[in-house]
Design a protein around this motif. Structure first.
Motif, mmCIF file in Angstrom:
data_model
loop_
_atom_site.group_PDB
_atom_site.id
_atom_site.type_symbol
_atom_site.label_atom_id
_atom_site.label_comp_id
_atom_site.label_asym_id
_atom_site.label_seq_id
_atom_site.Cartn_x
_atom_site.Cartn_y
_atom_site.Cartn_z
ATOM 1 N N ARG A 1 43.806 -7.303 38.793
ATOM 2 C CA ARG A 1 43.354 -6.481 40.261
ATOM 3 C C ARG A 1 43.261 -5.075 39.858
ATOM 4 O O ARG A 1 42.234 -4.467 40.838
ATOM 5 N N TRP A 2 44.172 -4.415 38.992
ATOM 6 C CA TRP A 2 44.159 -3.010 38.889
ATOM 7 C C TRP A 2 42.670 -2.415 38.530
ATOM 8 O O TRP A 2 42.389 -1.469 38.527
ATOM 9 N N LYS A 3 42.065 -3.477 37.734
ATOM 10 C CA LYS A 3 40.693 -3.041 37.292
ATOM 11 C C LYS A 3 39.662 -2.910 38.316
ATOM 12 O O LYS A 3 38.644 -2.617 38.198
ATOM 13 N N PHE A 4 39.797 -3.416 39.568
ATOM 14 C CA PHE A 4 39.061 -3.581 40.683
ATOM 15 C C PHE A 4 39.029 -2.199 41.438
ATOM 16 O O PHE A 4 40.004 -1.640 41.684
ATOM 17 N N GLN A 5 37.756 -1.573 41.783
ATOM 18 C CA GLN A 5 37.688 -0.219 42.550
ATOM 19 C C GLN A 5 36.632 -0.573 43.542
ATOM 20 O O GLN A 5 36.010 -1.375 43.562
ATOM 21 N N ALA A 6 37.341 0.036 44.731
ATOM 22 C CA ALA A 6 36.500 -0.064 46.134
ATOM 23 C C ALA A 6 34.859 0.414 45.849
ATOM 24 O O ALA A 6 33.773 -0.175 46.392
ATOM 25 N N SER A 7 34.626 1.280 44.799
ATOM 26 C CA SER A 7 33.325 1.614 44.377
ATOM 27 C C SER A 7 32.294 0.593 43.875
ATOM 28 O O SER A 7 31.353 0.695 43.741
ATOM 29 N N ASP A 8 33.529 -0.424 43.387
ATOM 30 C CA ASP A 8 32.625 -1.509 42.633
ATOM 31 C C ASP A 8 31.711 -1.955 43.777
ATOM 32 O O ASP A 8 30.447 -2.604 43.363
ATOM 33 N N LEU A 9 32.167 -2.166 44.845
ATOM 34 C CA LEU A 9 31.278 -2.936 46.035
ATOM 35 C C LEU A 9 30.097 -1.948 46.568
ATOM 36 O O LEU A 9 28.641 -2.476 46.749
ATOM 37 N N GLN A 10 30.324 -0.761 46.346
ATOM 38 C CA GLN A 10 29.068 0.152 46.739
ATOM 39 C C GLN A 10 27.902 0.280 45.554
ATOM 40 O O GLN A 10 26.836 0.026 45.839
ATOM 41 N N THR A 11 28.483 -0.053 44.432
ATOM 42 C CA THR A 11 27.619 0.205 43.225
ATOM 43 C C THR A 11 26.901 -1.473 43.222
ATOM 44 O O THR A 11 25.629 -1.426 43.195
ATOM 45 N N ARG A 12 27.667 -2.381 43.751
ATOM 46 C CA ARG A 12 26.905 -4.011 43.850
ATOM 47 C C ARG A 12 25.993 -3.939 45.069
ATOM 48 O O ARG A 12 24.947 -4.372 45.018
ATOM 49 N N ALA A 13 26.037 -2.941 46.133
ATOM 50 C CA ALA A 13 25.101 -3.026 47.157
ATOM 51 C C ALA A 13 23.986 -2.321 46.678
ATOM 52 O O ALA A 13 22.935 -2.413 47.579
ATOM 53 N N GLN A 14 23.931 -1.555 45.537
ATOM 54 C CA GLN A 14 22.704 -0.969 44.902
ATOM 55 C C GLN A 14 22.089 -1.511 43.900
ATOM 56 O O GLN A 14 21.560 -1.011 43.110
ATOM 57 N N TRP A 15 22.468 -3.111 43.916
ATOM 58 C CA TRP A 15 22.013 -3.757 42.655
ATOM 59 C C TRP A 15 20.613 -3.338 42.434
ATOM 60 O O TRP A 15 20.079 -3.154 41.233
#
Length: 274
Positions: A196-210
């Motif tokens: 879980r430590w590898k997960f960043q909130a920014s990951d979701l933002q980047t995913r939204a810009q797929w």
């Protein structure tokens, strides 16, 4: 005699081209014989072969090797390091993981920090992310426009040409995963307390810009593919296949070099250690 068919040829880009990643299936397995267990055994065998080749590469000291691993979050850059390079001696192999530039780094041109970390003679350096972040991220986020992006593509091509002409072999791998596979891997990180430590909130933002990142990658790869620094698009939905393909390509590249052990003092042949 006709040349044998190379199943990896369609995944190699060695010249500027118009590129759309939708034409490449992230679930493809051009290196696989269809038996996952056999593929895993081959990866293990290749890891040992690569360790031996790396020792010879380090002893030879006439070449340098830069390996670039690019890909979206969860595409497998860390897994590639473990699966393909994990058996190699740290004596001649090291990894550089690139993050957002510091304030001091931003005071220089964007390639300044990169040039300091390229391999020395006899070294294999693996970039976990790379200088391509400095065109992909700002383009998607609007910090640079398409004209500035084209300038950076040209600068990167010239930079990589410089490295090549001064003895650096460059291998660039784009780890290509599907949006569904990324979703599963991100969820697995959230569900596993040890990951879980590898997960960043920014990951979701980047995913939204797929979609924007897919277009940016297509432009960047097409504009910076060259004979001296080719790109390889690696279907990466399968972790085993990803490692197998990269290990095979790395082995082929090392074997293509005229590596040799240095000449030793003839007197050493008769030396007996007491």
């Amino acid at each position: 005699m006709p040349k044998p068919h190379d199943p990896l040829a369609p995944y190699r880009l060695a010249a500027e081209t118009e590129l759309d990643l939708v034409d490449f299936d992230p679930a493809a397995k051009p290196c696989s014989g269809g038996d996952k267990a056999a593929d895993k055994r081959e990866v293990e065998a290749l890891a040992l072969e690569l360790d031996a080749l790396q020792n010879l590469f380090y002893a030879d000291r006439r070449f340098k090797l830069l390996v670039v691993l690019q890909g979206l979050d969860t595409s497998g850059k860390d897994g590639t390091l473990r699966g393909v390079f994990g058996r190699m001696s740290p004596l001649g192999v090291h990894t550089v993981s690139w993050k957002a530039p510091s304030s001091a780094e931003r005071d220089h041109d964007y390639l300044w920090r990169i040039h300091q970390q390229v391999p020395a003679a006899g070294e294999i350096t693996v970039f976990n992310r790379s200088h391509y972040e400095d065109v992909l991220v700002p383009l998607v986020n609007g910090a640079i426009d398409t004209k500035q992006a084209r300038q950076r593509y040209a600068q990167i091509r010239d930079f990589e040409r410089l490295l090549s002409e001064t003895g650096t072999v460059i291998l660039k791998f784009m780890l290509h995963i599907s949006k569904d596979e990324q979703r599963e891997r991100l969820q697995a990180r959230l569900d596993d307390p040890e990951k879980r430590w590898k997960f960043q909130a920014s990951d979701l933002q980047t995913r939204a810009q797929w979609d924007a990142y897919q277009r940016a990658y297509g432009r960047a790869l097409g504009a910076t593919a060259s004979p001296w620094a080719p790109w390889h698009i690696v279907p990466a939905d399968s972790k085993t296949h990803r490692n197998l393909m990269i290990a095979r390509l790395l082995k082929t590249s090392l074997q293509a070099l005229p590596l040799r052990y240095p000449d030793l003092d003839p007197a050493l042949a008769k030396l007996k250690v007491q």
